[in-house]
Motif scaffolding. Structure first.
Motif, short mmCIF file in Angstrom:
data_model
loop_
_atom_site.label_atom_id
_atom_site.label_comp_id
_atom_site.label_asym_id
_atom_site.label_seq_id
_atom_site.Cartn_x
_atom_site.Cartn_y
_atom_site.Cartn_z
N GLN A 111 0.85 -1.18 0.00
CA GLN A 111 0.00 0.00 0.00
C GLN A 111 0.89 1.24 0.00
O GLN A 111 1.82 1.35 0.81
CB GLN A 111 -0.90 0.01 1.23
N TRP A 127 -1.01 11.92 8.87
CA TRP A 127 -2.43 11.56 8.86
C TRP A 127 -3.31 12.76 9.22
O TRP A 127 -4.43 12.88 8.71
CB TRP A 127 -2.67 10.39 9.82
N TRP A 141 -10.48 6.47 -1.02
CA TRP A 141 -9.85 5.37 -0.29
C TRP A 141 -10.54 4.06 -0.66
O TRP A 141 -11.68 3.85 -0.30
CB TRP A 141 -9.95 5.62 1.22
N SER A 143 -11.88 0.67 -0.20
CA SER A 143 -12.09 -0.03 1.07
C SER A 143 -13.10 -1.16 0.95
O SER A 143 -13.91 -1.39 1.85
CB SER A 143 -12.52 0.96 2.16
N ASP A 147 -9.33 -4.63 0.93
CA ASP A 147 -8.56 -3.39 1.04
C ASP A 147 -8.78 -2.70 2.38
O ASP A 147 -7.86 -2.07 2.91
CB ASP A 147 -8.91 -2.47 -0.13
N SER A 151 -5.70 -1.95 4.92
CA SER A 151 -5.46 -0.66 5.56
C SER A 151 -5.41 -0.78 7.07
O SER A 151 -4.59 -0.13 7.74
CB SER A 151 -6.54 0.34 5.15
N THR A 152 -6.27 -1.62 7.62
CA THR A 152 -6.27 -1.85 9.06
C THR A 152 -4.97 -2.51 9.50
O THR A 152 -4.37 -2.15 10.52
CB THR A 152 -7.48 -2.72 9.47
N THR A 154 -2.11 -2.36 7.85
CA THR A 154 -1.06 -1.38 7.64
C THR A 154 -0.93 -0.43 8.82
O THR A 154 0.15 -0.24 9.38
CB THR A 154 -1.33 -0.57 6.36
N LEU A 182 -9.18 5.31 10.47
CA LEU A 182 -9.92 4.78 9.33
C LEU A 182 -11.40 5.13 9.40
O LEU A 182 -12.04 5.34 8.37
CB LEU A 182 -9.72 3.27 9.24
N LEU A 216 -4.04 5.28 0.93
CA LEU A 216 -3.71 3.87 1.10
C LEU A 216 -4.31 3.05 -0.03
O LEU A 216 -5.53 2.84 -0.06
CB LEU A 216 -4.23 3.35 2.45
N ILE A 238 3.34 6.26 1.89
CA ILE A 238 2.14 6.43 2.71
C ILE A 238 2.39 7.50 3.77
O ILE A 238 3.53 7.85 4.07
CB ILE A 238 1.72 5.10 3.38
N SER A 248 3.19 -0.61 5.96
CA SER A 248 2.34 -0.93 4.82
C SER A 248 2.30 -2.43 4.55
O SER A 248 3.33 -3.11 4.51
CB SER A 248 2.86 -0.22 3.57
#
Length: 371
Positions: A111, A127, A141, A143, A147, A151-152, A154, A182, A216, A238, A248
């Motif tokens: 990612q 962030w 994003w 998701s 995905d 992301s979670t 990462t 997120l 991401l 990222i 990532s």
């Protein structure tokens, strides 16, 4: 007599055109012809290898499949080749199981972040800045379940400073912070993002001037090449945690050889050849591939061709996290993807989601001894 091999890859220019171009170059100098079929991105992640290893000599596969496939005797061990230092980040090790190599990292990815430099000259680095930009309505994003899980994983890995999924899913404080970030992002991007994958978001970024950034998503150097889509999409690290783009979730694709191939020697020879530095930065990359070899990532001409894709994202690749390596991992990942996606959609608190994920990942035990 010409040897005919069959290969299966995934249906995108990065996964398909690269191996087709390499195979043509290989066949021009040897009596070996390789015919490739392609499967969808979702099938690439989900499809079992039992039937595929019956039909194909060569398989471009996702590395989490390696432990099960090797344990079940579906794949042939391949030569160690140039070793881990020749491939970016942890790409090489992701195809290793119980002291043997069952795939070669011909494709490297994790990612990363994507942006339109004509709309956003300087992408956000933290962030906090990402969320401020998202409030302007210009952030996407991807998701869909896999995905959202990525992301979670990462963010949890990055925030705790270690790979997620060991002895449970993650540290409670790190997971809670990741879940909060997120959740805020979910509320600031279009609802349709919940059903989209990285290719769909990259296509959207490239199609019009409405969207400027995605924090991401798995990187695709194709979109950074002139003429691939209407607009150029650039790629960068990222958002940072403690000054580093760390955590990532490693992706990419490896070339494996079916243990059931009637032409094991020839298939292994091709796989080894494709993974060499000259091929990776040459015909494989110019054919649309996203190489795993360090020589390609350090090639100035290739970096220029992709508008700094390789220099812009390498730090993220080097600091990427690796999912647990275990024969039962894919079933755990499938359940975790559904749980994360459902939790985000329902705006659940972090604690019950983490409790379920911890229970799922605890079933893997100490998984990485197999490496």
């Amino acid at each position: 007599m010409t040897i005919a091999l069959r290969g299966i890859t995934w249906d995108h220019e990065r996964g398909r055109d690269s191996v087709v171009a390499a195979s043509a170059a290989y066949a021009a100098e040897r009596d070996v012809e390789i015919t490739w079929e392609a499967r969808s991105l979702q099938a690439f992640a989900d499809q079992g290898l039992e039937a595929l290893t019956e039909r194909f000599d060569l398989l471009v596969i996702d590395h989490p499949h390696i432990p099960h496939a090797a344990h079940a005797g579906l794949l042939a061990a391949v030569p160690d080749g140039e070793g881990p230092a020749a491939f970016v980040g942890r790409s090489y090790e992701s195809y290793r199981w119980e002291g043997a190599q069952y795939g070669l990292a011909i494709d490297a990815a994790s990612q990363v972040a994507a942006y339109r430099s004509d709309l956003l000259p300087t992408p956000p680095r933290t962030w906090e800045a990402v969320l401020e930009l998202a409030k302007e309505g210009v952030v996407l994003w991807p998701s869909k379940p896999i995905d959202a899980f990525a992301s979670t994983f990462t963010l949890t890995s990055g925030l705790q400073g270690a790979d997620g999924g060991r002895s449970g899913f993650g540290e409670p404080a790190a997971f809670a912070q990741a879940w909060d970030l997120l959740g805020q992002l979910r509320d600031l991007v279009p609802p349709e993002c919940a059903a989209q994958n990285p290719i769909q978001v990259a296509d959207t970024l490239a199609a019009a001037d409405r969207w400027a950034y995605a924090p991401l998503l798995y990187g695709y150097s194709n979109y950074a090449r002139e003429g691939f889509r209407e607009h150029l999409v650039r790629w960068t690290d990222i958002p940072e945690i403690d000054g580093e783009p760390r955590g990532s979730m490693l992706g990419g694709a490896g070339l494996a050889v079916s243990a059931r191939s009637a032409h094991l020697e020839e298939a292994t020879a091709f796989a080894t050849w494709v993974a060499t530095g000259d091929v990776q930065r040459g015909v494989y990359a110019t054919g649309g591939g996203q190489p795993g070899h360090v020589h390609a990532w350090e090639d100035e001409a290739l970096n220029a061709l992709t508008h700094d894709f390789f220099t812009g994202t390498r730090r993220t690749l080097e600091l990427a996290s690796l999912r647990p390596q275990h024969p039962d991992f894919m079933a755990v990942q499938d359940a975790a993807c559904e749980r994360v996606h459902r939790g985000l959609a329902a705006r659940e608190a972090a604690a019950p989601v983490l409790a379920d994920l911890d229970e799922m990942f605890a079933t893997l035990g100490v998984a990485d001894a197999g490496r």
